[in-house]
Design a protein around this motif. Structure first.
Motif, PDB file in Angstrom:
ATOM      1  N   CYS A 104      -9.830  28.727 -75.368  1.00  0.00           N
ATOM      2  CA  CYS A 104     -10.561  28.055 -74.301  1.00  0.00           C
ATOM      3  C   CYS A 104     -10.097  26.604 -74.176  1.00  0.00           C
ATOM      4  CB  CYS A 104     -12.062  28.126 -74.568  1.00  0.00           C
ATOM      5  SG  CYS A 104     -13.080  27.545 -73.204  1.00  0.00           S
ATOM      6  N   ASP A 105      -9.948  25.936 -75.304  1.00  0.00           N
ATOM      7  CA  ASP A 105      -9.493  24.541 -75.290  1.00  0.00           C
ATOM      8  C   ASP A 105      -8.092  24.429 -74.700  1.00  0.00           C
ATOM      9  OD1 ASP A 105      -9.667  21.681 -76.094  1.00  0.00           O
ATOM     10  OD2 ASP A 105      -8.036  22.283 -77.437  1.00  0.00           O
ATOM     11  N   MET A 106      -7.199  25.323 -75.094  1.00  0.00           N
ATOM     12  CA  MET A 106      -5.841  25.272 -74.562  1.00  0.00           C
ATOM     13  C   MET A 106      -5.826  25.563 -73.070  1.00  0.00           C
ATOM     14  SD  MET A 106      -2.413  27.059 -75.927  1.00  0.00           S
ATOM     15  CE  MET A 106      -0.892  26.206 -75.660  1.00  0.00           C
ATOM     16  N   TRP A 107      -6.607  26.537 -72.644  1.00  0.00           N
ATOM     17  CA  TRP A 107      -6.699  26.830 -71.206  1.00  0.00           C
ATOM     18  C   TRP A 107      -7.122  25.592 -70.444  1.00  0.00           C
ATOM     19  CZ3 TRP A 107     -11.424  26.475 -68.653  1.00  0.00           C
ATOM     20  CH2 TRP A 107     -11.364  26.756 -67.288  1.00  0.00           C
ATOM     21  N   LYS A 108      -8.148  24.887 -70.950  1.00  0.00           N
ATOM     22  CA  LYS A 108      -8.640  23.691 -70.257  1.00  0.00           C
ATOM     23  C   LYS A 108      -7.567  22.603 -70.208  1.00  0.00           C
ATOM     24  CE  LYS A 108     -11.170  20.661 -68.309  1.00  0.00           C
ATOM     25  NZ  LYS A 108     -11.152  20.665 -66.858  1.00  0.00           N
ATOM     26  N   ARG A 109      -6.902  22.339 -71.322  1.00  0.00           N
ATOM     27  CA  ARG A 109      -5.912  21.259 -71.375  1.00  0.00           C
ATOM     28  C   ARG A 109      -4.635  21.573 -70.600  1.00  0.00           C
ATOM     29  NH1 ARG A 109      -3.674  20.915 -75.795  1.00  0.00           N
ATOM     30  NH2 ARG A 109      -4.650  22.615 -76.895  1.00  0.00           N
ATOM     31  N   ILE A 110      -4.126  22.797 -70.755  1.00  0.00           N
ATOM     32  CA  ILE A 110      -2.818  23.131 -70.208  1.00  0.00           C
ATOM     33  C   ILE A 110      -2.905  23.725 -68.807  1.00  0.00           C
ATOM     34  CG2 ILE A 110      -0.706  24.483 -70.572  1.00  0.00           C
ATOM     35  CD1 ILE A 110      -1.250  22.228 -72.677  1.00  0.00           C
ATOM     36  N   TYR A 111      -3.812  24.650 -68.597  1.00  0.00           N
ATOM     37  CA  TYR A 111      -3.835  25.370 -67.321  1.00  0.00           C
ATOM     38  C   TYR A 111      -4.787  24.747 -66.312  1.00  0.00           C
ATOM     39  CZ  TYR A 111      -2.688  29.286 -64.368  1.00  0.00           C
ATOM     40  OH  TYR A 111      -2.209  30.050 -63.353  1.00  0.00           O
ATOM     41  N   ASN A 112      -5.996  24.445 -66.735  1.00  0.00           N
ATOM     42  CA  ASN A 112      -6.993  23.895 -65.817  1.00  0.00           C
ATOM     43  C   ASN A 112      -6.843  22.385 -65.673  1.00  0.00           C
ATOM     44  OD1 ASN A 112     -10.220  22.968 -65.560  1.00  0.00           O
ATOM     45  ND2 ASN A 112      -9.562  24.640 -64.229  1.00  0.00           N
TER      46      ASN A 112
END
Length: 99
Positions: A69-77
């Protein structure tokens, strides 16, 4: 924007000639380019994976819902996106992992 940026700045200079060929065959000819991501799940997943591949961070463990979830927020979102890496979204990542 992300789709077009990957094609413009990453794939042309990469050592991934065979991947480019496979992406093109998966994408098809119509609808054009990024419009394929709406109805072509294989192509959309491949492009999303390339977005993460370009990031300097290693992928979290496959069962790490908070890390995913953290990576999705930082990298994708990104920090400008409306998504959040909060407990509610971590729970949704956990559900997806367990499915």
């Amino acid at each position: 924007f992300t789709h077009d940026d990957i094609w413009k700045t990453f794939l042309p200079g990469s050592q991934m000639g065979s991947l480019v060929g496979r992406l093109l065959s998966t994408r098809g000819n119509w609808p054009p380019a990024s419009d394929q991501m709406v109805g072509n799940a294989f192509y959309a997943c491949a492009m999303a994976r390339l977005k993460y591949y370009r990031a300097p961070d290693p992928l979290p463990a496959a069962d790490d819902a908070a890390g995913m979830c953290d990576m999705w927020k930082r990298i994708y979102n990104t920090s400008l996106g409306a998504g959040a890496a909060d407990p509610q979204h971590v729970a949704l990542f956990r559900q997806a992992i367990e499915a």
